[in-house]
Motif scaffolding. Structure first.
Motif, PDB file in Angstrom:
ATOM      1  N   THR A 166      -1.251  -3.435  -5.302  1.00  0.00           N
ATOM      2  CA  THR A 166      -0.351  -4.193  -4.441  1.00  0.00           C
ATOM      3  C   THR A 166      -0.227  -5.595  -5.033  1.00  0.00           C
ATOM      4  OG1 THR A 166      -2.140  -5.025  -3.055  1.00  0.00           O
ATOM      5  CG2 THR A 166      -1.147  -2.903  -2.439  1.00  0.00           C
ATOM      6  N   PRO A 167       0.733  -6.399  -4.576  1.00  0.00           N
ATOM      7  CA  PRO A 167       0.813  -7.782  -5.075  1.00  0.00           C
ATOM      8  C   PRO A 167      -0.479  -8.560  -4.839  1.00  0.00           C
ATOM      9  CG  PRO A 167       2.821  -7.207  -3.912  1.00  0.00           C
ATOM     10  CD  PRO A 167       1.867  -6.062  -3.701  1.00  0.00           C
ATOM     11  N   GLU A 168      -1.116  -8.330  -3.691  1.00  0.00           N
ATOM     12  CA  GLU A 168      -2.365  -9.033  -3.394  1.00  0.00           C
ATOM     13  C   GLU A 168      -3.471  -8.598  -4.347  1.00  0.00           C
ATOM     14  OE1 GLU A 168       0.324  -9.110  -0.014  1.00  0.00           O
ATOM     15  OE2 GLU A 168      -0.507  -7.441  -1.175  1.00  0.00           O
ATOM     16  N   TRP A 190       6.083  -3.952  -6.401  1.00  0.00           N
ATOM     17  CA  TRP A 190       5.428  -4.812  -7.401  1.00  0.00           C
ATOM     18  C   TRP A 190       5.559  -4.214  -8.790  1.00  0.00           C
ATOM     19  CZ3 TRP A 190       1.617  -4.212 -11.030  1.00  0.00           C
ATOM     20  CH2 TRP A 190       1.162  -5.383 -11.625  1.00  0.00           C
ATOM     21  N   LEU A 191       5.323  -2.910  -8.920  1.00  0.00           N
ATOM     22  CA  LEU A 191       5.403  -2.261 -10.231  1.00  0.00           C
ATOM     23  C   LEU A 191       6.803  -2.370 -10.819  1.00  0.00           C
ATOM     24  CD1 LEU A 191       3.910  -0.472 -12.347  1.00  0.00           C
ATOM     25  CD2 LEU A 191       4.802   1.505 -11.090  1.00  0.00           C
ATOM     26  N   LEU A 241       1.497  -0.043   2.108  1.00  0.00           N
ATOM     27  CA  LEU A 241       0.874   0.111   0.793  1.00  0.00           C
ATOM     28  C   LEU A 241       1.815   0.806  -0.184  1.00  0.00           C
ATOM     29  CD1 LEU A 241      -1.800  -0.251  -0.778  1.00  0.00           C
ATOM     30  CD2 LEU A 241      -2.521   1.953   0.142  1.00  0.00           C
ATOM     31  N   LEU A 242       2.464   1.861   0.271  1.00  0.00           N
ATOM     32  CA  LEU A 242       3.394   2.590  -0.593  1.00  0.00           C
ATOM     33  C   LEU A 242       4.572   1.715  -1.024  1.00  0.00           C
ATOM     34  CD1 LEU A 242       3.511   6.027   1.271  1.00  0.00           C
ATOM     35  CD2 LEU A 242       2.525   5.595  -0.984  1.00  0.00           C
ATOM     36  N   LYS A 273      -6.594   6.438   1.087  1.00  0.00           N
ATOM     37  CA  LYS A 273      -5.205   5.965   1.055  1.00  0.00           C
ATOM     38  C   LYS A 273      -4.439   6.708  -0.032  1.00  0.00           C
ATOM     39  CE  LYS A 273      -5.652   2.569   4.092  1.00  0.00           C
ATOM     40  NZ  LYS A 273      -7.038   2.857   4.488  1.00  0.00           N
ATOM     41  N   LEU A 274      -3.154   6.960   0.224  1.00  0.00           N
ATOM     42  CA  LEU A 274      -2.288   7.546  -0.790  1.00  0.00           C
ATOM     43  C   LEU A 274      -1.821   6.431  -1.716  1.00  0.00           C
ATOM     44  CD1 LEU A 274      -0.922  10.181  -1.735  1.00  0.00           C
ATOM     45  CD2 LEU A 274       1.053   9.558  -0.311  1.00  0.00           C
ATOM     46  N   ARG A 275      -2.138   6.577  -3.015  1.00  0.00           N
ATOM     47  CA  ARG A 275      -1.850   5.523  -3.980  1.00  0.00           C
ATOM     48  C   ARG A 275      -1.084   6.082  -5.174  1.00  0.00           C
ATOM     49  NH1 ARG A 275      -4.926   0.818  -3.178  1.00  0.00           N
ATOM     50  NH2 ARG A 275      -3.314  -0.034  -4.554  1.00  0.00           N
ATOM     51  N   TYR A 276      -0.485   5.160  -5.924  1.00  0.00           N
ATOM     52  CA  TYR A 276       0.170   5.497  -7.182  1.00  0.00           C
ATOM     53  C   TYR A 276      -0.796   5.234  -8.334  1.00  0.00           C
ATOM     54  CZ  TYR A 276       4.317   4.575  -4.232  1.00  0.00           C
ATOM     55  OH  TYR A 276       5.239   4.542  -3.225  1.00  0.00           O
TER      56      TYR A 276
END
Length: 242
Positions: free
Chosen positions: A191-193, A43-44, A36-37, A178-181
Motif C-alpha cells: 500500500t502507499p503507507e 500505488w503500483l 487494501l485492494l 488479507k487478499l494481496r497482490y
C-alpha cells in the motif's frame, strides 16, 4: 414494436443521473480488505492513466436492471484501457459497451451463495468478464476463475495457494488473513503507507551505513595519526617513509 440495442440505450437516463446505489460494506473487515485492494493497485499503477477501479460501485447494464434495481454491483472491479477519471457509477452504454476485465467479490454470510452462483453466472454469461475471484475476509475462502471460451474454469493455485491473474499480470494470494497482490517474482505489492515505511527504513539503513563508513574512516585517520606520532617519538620522520 422491436427496439434495437441502440434505441434502448438512447431511452436510458443520462449517466450523470445514474448514481451508485450500493449498501455500505457489511463489516470493517470487508471495508479494510476493499481499501487494501484499491490502494495497493493504485500505488503500483500510479504512473498509468488508462484504467478504472470500481469499489462498491453500481454497474448499470440493462433497462430491466434499471427498472428492478435488483442487482448489486461488484465489491471490486477493474476496467483496463479506459480513461482514469472519477465516476459516480459504471454505465456500460456510456463506456462503449465495456464490462469489467476483472471482478473480485468479498464473501459474507448473506452474499456468499449469490456470489458463488447467481453473480458467477452473470459475470460469465452476460458480462463475459475474463477473470472472477472471490474472497472471504472472515474465513479466508479464496477462489479464482478465468474465462476459457465461454465458460469459467478455476485458476489452479501455485504451491503458496496464490492464483495468477493474466489481467493484472500479478498473483492474488492470502497473506496474514488479507487478499494481496504479488509480483511475478513473489514480492508483495505494498500500500502507499507500506511503501512509505519501507522507503523510510531503507533511508535509515543507508544513513546508518554512511555513518558507520564515516566512523571507520575517522578511526583509520586516528590510527594513522597515532602511528605517525609514535614514529616521531622514535626519531623517525613518517613523511620520509615510502
Amino acid at each position: 414494436m422491436f427496439v434495437t440495442a441502440q434505441q434502448l440505450e438512447q431511452q436510458m437516463p443520462d449517466a450523470t443521473r445514474l448514481l451508485s446505489d450500493e449498501p455500505e460494506m457489511e463489516t470493517s473487515l470487508h471495508y479494510m480488505q476493499l481499501l487494501l485492494l484499491v490502494t495497493s493497485l493504485e500505488w503500483l499503477w500510479r504512473d498509468s492513466n488508462d484504467f478504472f477501479i470500481g469499489a462498491n460501485l453500481t454497474i448499470y447494464f440493462s433497462r430491466q436492471q434499471l427498472r428492478n434495481r435488483d442487482f448489486r454491483g461488484p465489491d471490486f472491479f477493474l476496467v483496463k484501457d479506459t480513461e482514469k477519471r472519477s465516476r459516480s457509477s459504471w454505465v456500460v452504454w456510456e463506456e462503449d459497451g465495456r464490462y469489467p476485465d476483472l471482478i473480485i467479490e468479498l464473501l459474507s454470510e448473506s452474499t456468499a451463495d449469490i456470489d458463488r452462483n447467481l453473480k458467477k453466472n452473470l459475470y460469465e454469461n452476460r458480462f463475459h468478464t475474463p477473470e472472477y475471484f472471490w474472497f472471504s475476509p472472515e474465513n479466508f475462502e479464496f477462489a479464482g476463475f478465468e474465462l476459457v471460451g465461454n465458460k469459467y474454469q478455476e485458476i489452479t493455485p501455485n504451491a503458496r495457494g496464490w492464483r495468477w491473474s493474466d489481467v493484472l499480470r500479478l498473483y492474488l494470494g492470502v497473506e496474514a488473513g488479507k487478499l494481496r497482490y504479488f509480483t511475478p517474482d513473489g514480492d508483495l505489492v505494498p500500500t502507499p503507507e507500506e511503501a512509505a515505511i519501507a522507503a523510510q527504513q531503507q533511508a535509515s539503513v543507508a544513513q546508518q551505513q554512511a555513518s558507520e563508513a564515516q566512523l571507520q574512516l575517522e578511526q583509520e585517520r586516528l590510527r594513522s595519526q597515532q602511528l605517525a606520532e609514535r614514529l616521531r617519538s622514535l626519531g623517525v620522520n613518517p613523511d620520509s617513509l615510502g
